[in-house]
Design a protein around this motif. Structure first.
Motif, PDB file in Angstrom:
ATOM      1  N   SER A   1     -27.035   8.461  18.183  1.00 55.76           N
ATOM      2  CA  SER A   1     -27.835   7.550  19.007  1.00 55.76           C
ATOM      3  C   SER A   1     -26.971   6.945  20.109  1.00 55.76           C
ATOM      4  CB  SER A   1     -28.414   6.423  18.142  1.00 55.76           C
ATOM      5  OG  SER A   1     -29.006   5.450  18.978  1.00 55.76           O
ATOM      6  N   ARG A   2     -27.513   6.929  21.325  1.00 53.86           N
ATOM      7  CA  ARG A   2     -26.735   6.384  22.443  1.00 53.86           C
ATOM      8  C   ARG A   2     -27.291   5.030  22.911  1.00 53.86           C
ATOM      9  NH1 ARG A   2     -25.029  11.515  22.382  1.00 53.86           N
ATOM     10  NH2 ARG A   2     -26.985  12.589  22.736  1.00 53.86           N
ATOM     11  N   THR A   3     -28.133   4.430  22.099  1.00 47.92           N
ATOM     12  CA  THR A   3     -28.621   3.093  22.442  1.00 47.92           C
ATOM     13  C   THR A   3     -27.492   2.097  22.229  1.00 47.92           C
ATOM     14  OG1 THR A   3     -29.295   2.559  20.197  1.00 47.92           O
ATOM     15  CG2 THR A   3     -30.945   3.630  21.587  1.00 47.92           C
ATOM     16  N   PRO A   4     -27.633   0.870  22.780  1.00 49.45           N
ATOM     17  CA  PRO A   4     -26.687  -0.175  22.377  1.00 49.45           C
ATOM     18  C   PRO A   4     -26.816  -0.422  20.876  1.00 49.45           C
ATOM     19  CG  PRO A   4     -28.287  -0.984  24.013  1.00 49.45           C
ATOM     20  CD  PRO A   4     -28.671   0.408  23.685  1.00 49.45           C
ATOM     21  N   GLU A   5     -25.797  -1.070  20.279  1.00 52.07           N
ATOM     22  CA  GLU A   5     -25.886  -1.366  18.842  1.00 52.07           C
ATOM     23  C   GLU A   5     -26.568  -2.701  18.590  1.00 52.07           C
ATOM     24  OE1 GLU A   5     -22.500  -0.756  16.276  1.00 52.07           O
ATOM     25  OE2 GLU A   5     -21.693   0.664  17.718  1.00 52.07           O
ATOM     26  N   ALA A   6     -26.814  -3.433  19.647  1.00 52.15           N
ATOM     27  CA  ALA A   6     -27.450  -4.740  19.482  1.00 52.15           C
ATOM     28  C   ALA A   6     -28.129  -5.104  20.789  1.00 52.15           C
ATOM     29  CB  ALA A   6     -26.397  -5.794  19.149  1.00 52.15           C
ATOM     30  N   MET A   7     -29.117  -5.959  20.681  1.00 55.63           N
ATOM     31  CA  MET A   7     -29.710  -6.544  21.886  1.00 55.63           C
ATOM     32  C   MET A   7     -29.866  -8.028  21.654  1.00 55.63           C
ATOM     33  SD  MET A   7     -32.622  -4.444  23.864  1.00 55.63           S
ATOM     34  CE  MET A   7     -33.324  -3.381  22.650  1.00 55.63           C
ATOM     35  N   SER A   8     -29.727  -8.800  22.700  1.00 52.29           N
ATOM     36  CA  SER A   8     -30.000 -10.229  22.559  1.00 52.29           C
ATOM     37  C   SER A   8     -31.516 -10.411  22.568  1.00 52.29           C
ATOM     38  CB  SER A   8     -29.373 -11.008  23.717  1.00 52.29           C
ATOM     39  OG  SER A   8     -30.031 -10.652  24.917  1.00 52.29           O
ATOM     40  N   THR A   9     -31.960 -11.567  22.083  1.00 50.03           N
ATOM     41  CA  THR A   9     -33.404 -11.823  22.123  1.00 50.03           C
ATOM     42  C   THR A   9     -33.894 -11.857  23.567  1.00 50.03           C
ATOM     43  OG1 THR A   9     -32.935 -14.156  21.926  1.00 50.03           O
ATOM     44  CG2 THR A   9     -33.597 -13.047  19.929  1.00 50.03           C
ATOM     45  N   ARG A  10     -33.034 -12.334  24.459  1.00 51.60           N
ATOM     46  CA  ARG A  10     -33.431 -12.362  25.874  1.00 51.60           C
ATOM     47  C   ARG A  10     -33.660 -10.940  26.395  1.00 51.60           C
ATOM     48  NH1 ARG A  10     -33.074 -15.657  30.452  1.00 51.60           N
ATOM     49  NH2 ARG A  10     -32.566 -14.490  32.336  1.00 51.60           N
ATOM     50  N   GLU A  11     -32.747 -10.021  26.003  1.00 52.66           N
ATOM     51  CA  GLU A  11     -32.908  -8.632  26.442  1.00 52.66           C
ATOM     52  C   GLU A  11     -34.178  -8.014  25.859  1.00 52.66           C
ATOM     53  OE1 GLU A  11     -28.488  -6.747  26.936  1.00 52.66           O
ATOM     54  OE2 GLU A  11     -28.997  -7.579  24.983  1.00 52.66           O
ATOM     55  N   ILE A  12     -34.430  -8.283  24.601  1.00 49.46           N
ATOM     56  CA  ILE A  12     -35.637  -7.700  23.990  1.00 49.46           C
ATOM     57  C   ILE A  12     -36.881  -8.248  24.678  1.00 49.46           C
ATOM     58  CG2 ILE A  12     -37.076  -7.677  21.910  1.00 49.46           C
ATOM     59  CD1 ILE A  12     -34.872  -7.018  20.278  1.00 49.46           C
ATOM     60  N   ARG A  13     -36.890  -9.538  24.930  1.00 52.99           N
ATOM     61  CA  ARG A  13     -38.083 -10.120  25.573  1.00 52.99           C
ATOM     62  C   ARG A  13     -38.274  -9.531  26.976  1.00 52.99           C
ATOM     63  NH1 ARG A  13     -40.124 -14.529  22.660  1.00 52.99           N
ATOM     64  NH2 ARG A  13     -41.430 -15.182  24.406  1.00 52.99           N
ATOM     65  N   ARG A  14     -37.166  -9.325  27.662  1.00 48.63           N
ATOM     66  CA  ARG A  14     -37.271  -8.759  29.007  1.00 48.63           C
ATOM     67  C   ARG A  14     -37.774  -7.320  28.945  1.00 48.63           C
ATOM     68  NH1 ARG A  14     -33.672  -6.166  32.407  1.00 48.63           N
ATOM     69  NH2 ARG A  14     -34.233  -6.390  34.600  1.00 48.63           N
ATOM     70  N   LEU A  15     -37.267  -6.582  27.962  1.00 48.21           N
ATOM     71  CA  LEU A  15     -37.683  -5.189  27.788  1.00 48.21           C
ATOM     72  C   LEU A  15     -39.203  -5.107  27.535  1.00 48.21           C
ATOM     73  CD1 LEU A  15     -35.409  -3.015  25.660  1.00 48.21           C
ATOM     74  CD2 LEU A  15     -37.802  -2.900  25.154  1.00 48.21           C
ATOM     75  N   ILE A  16     -39.689  -6.052  26.734  1.00 41.78           N
ATOM     76  CA  ILE A  16     -41.124  -6.071  26.434  1.00 41.78           C
ATOM     77  C   ILE A  16     -41.910  -6.476  27.679  1.00 41.78           C
ATOM     78  CG2 ILE A  16     -42.915  -7.247  25.062  1.00 41.78           C
ATOM     79  CD1 ILE A  16     -40.731  -7.454  22.808  1.00 41.78           C
ATOM     80  N   ARG A  17     -41.403  -7.487  28.378  1.00 43.27           N
ATOM     81  CA  ARG A  17     -42.085  -7.936  29.601  1.00 43.27           C
ATOM     82  C   ARG A  17     -42.154  -6.823  30.641  1.00 43.27           C
ATOM     83  NH1 ARG A  17     -45.337 -12.273  29.521  1.00 43.27           N
ATOM     84  NH2 ARG A  17     -44.346 -14.068  28.568  1.00 43.27           N
ATOM     85  N   THR A  18     -41.021  -6.123  30.818  1.00 42.12           N
ATOM     86  CA  THR A  18     -41.016  -5.089  31.857  1.00 42.12           C
ATOM     87  C   THR A  18     -41.838  -3.874  31.446  1.00 42.12           C
ATOM     88  OG1 THR A  18     -38.888  -4.282  31.052  1.00 42.12           O
ATOM     89  CG2 THR A  18     -38.830  -5.762  32.931  1.00 42.12           C
TER      90      THR A  18
END
Ligand code: SF4
Length: 376
Positions: free
Chosen positions: A332-349
């Motif tokens: 897997s080439r994803t990051p190993e973690a995301m901040s809650t801010r990143e997850i919320r932004r990912l969902i928003r976008t």
């Protein structure tokens, strides 16, 4: 309506009518969904069901994931994580203090869940696992412990001479709150014999979830897709899961997991395509009239495909995770973690509304908590 006529042209009109009438889809319907060549029509239908249940809401949680040991006596062909013996190159087993430190290091962060899955270690005492849980609860009494797959529960029972129920009871007494969904792979015996012949079989796997539900715990069930399984075997897997849910109502989410071929014995197979990933999530949403959530586990799907899956039936992205090893050792080439801010932004976008939940889907922060623009 233009889109409905597209679904009709794709041969999905009868299935759309069944869904409108609240009629449950059959095995044959499920296979027909996988055979439908029009991925957008399939996605549209799945999105309709997703929005009927959840609107634009997309759930995630603030969790950490921990694999305390990768020593494992089983030999699943798709696994890149396990090492057979302690001392083998790349093997590790955390001391309890090392495991507890992972939580201590996050003091001050509003975590709500610790998710633990491990290899099947032949030499650790049962106390290792009960103490692991007790230690986490000493550090953060309010934290939810979602730990040990049904495969691990079966292994503990056999290794330590207990019943599955005794194992669950003793782990609950030590702080276990719910079971994760790993280890399901594909329920069809033909596939299991080939890819994971030496771990707990389907009936026992489902029985352990049944027992856990009876004892008051919730759980999830996964499905490893994109290797040697057929469309029929995917649907069979979903229907066995659906039947369990009819009985107990204890499942919270169904989680398709993409097969990753790096560094394992199935490396000659290609990884599933993004289109296949979207189709699996869509079919799952359509088949499960009784499981509330379909999760796109971003570590397994990749971040961009997980965003798209939010329009193909998925309404949950799992969590912040931190230090995932099982998928990263498989390429897997994803990051190993995301901040809650990143997850919320990912969902928003992705055009959806982020909702932070706890493990049991109680809302912690709704969409209104965002203080920044989705266009950032
Ligand atoms: S998938 Fe789990 S049970 Fe199978 S070899 Fe890997 S760690 Fe062991």
């Amino acid at each position: 309506m233009v889109v409905l006529s597209r679904a009709e042209r794709a041969g999905l009109g009868e299935i759309a009518a069944k869904l409108d009438a609240g009629v449950r889809l059959s095995f044959e319907d499920g296979v027909r969904l996988f055979e439908c060549p029009d991925t957008l029509a399939l996605g549209w239908l799945a999105n309709r069901e997703r929005e009927r249940r959840h609107g634009a809401r997309t759930y995630y949680n603030f969790n950490i994931r921990l694999e305390a040991t990768n020593v494992c006596v089983a030999s699943c062909l798709f696994c890149s994580f396990a090492r057979l013996r302690p001392g083998d190159a790349g093997s590790y087993t955390m001391s309890l203090e090392q495991a507890w430190d992972k939580l201590r290091q996050r003091a001050g962060q509003p975590l709500t869940e610790v998710h633990v899955v491990n290899g099947l270690h032949p030499d650790l005492p049962f106390d290792y696992y009960t103490e692991l849980l007790r230690g986490f609860k000493r550090i953060r009494p309010e934290i939810h412990l979602k730990c040990f797959t049904a495969v691990e529960i079966a292994f503990f029972a056999d290794l330590y001479g207990k019943t599955d129920e005794q194992v669950l009871r003793e782990l609950m007494d030590a702080g276990l709150d719910s079971l994760p969904g790993g280890g399901a792979e594909i329920f069809a015996e033909r596939v299991r014999r080939k890819i994971c012949h030496d771990k707990c079989g389907t009936d026992r796997y489902l029985e352990i979830h049944r027992t856990a539900h009876r004892m008051g715990m919730r759980s999830n069930i996964t499905m490893l897709y994109g290797h040697i399984e057929t469309a029929e075997e995917r649907i069979d897997h979903m229907l066995r899961t659906r039947a369990l849910q009819d009985e107990t109502g204890g499942l919270q989410a169904f989680i398709p997991l993409a097969f990753h071929p790096d560094n394992n014995q199935m490396r000659k197979l290609p990884a599933p395509s993004a289109v296949d990933t979207l189709r699996v999530h869509a079919v799952a949403r359509l088949m499960f009239d009784n499981v509330p959530h379909i999760k796109a586990f971003w570590i397994a799907t990749g971040v961009e495909t997980a965003q798209l899956a939010l329009w193909f039936g998925a309404d949950d992205l799992d969590g912040t995770v931190q230090e995932e090893r099982i998928y990263h050792m498989a390429g897997s080439r994803t990051p190993e973690a995301m901040s809650t801010r990143e997850i919320r932004r990912l969902i928003r976008t992705a055009g959806r509304e982020p909702v932070e939940r706890d493990t049991l889907y109680n809302v912690i922060q709704g969409p209104e908590a965002d203080t920044y623009s989705a266009a950032l």
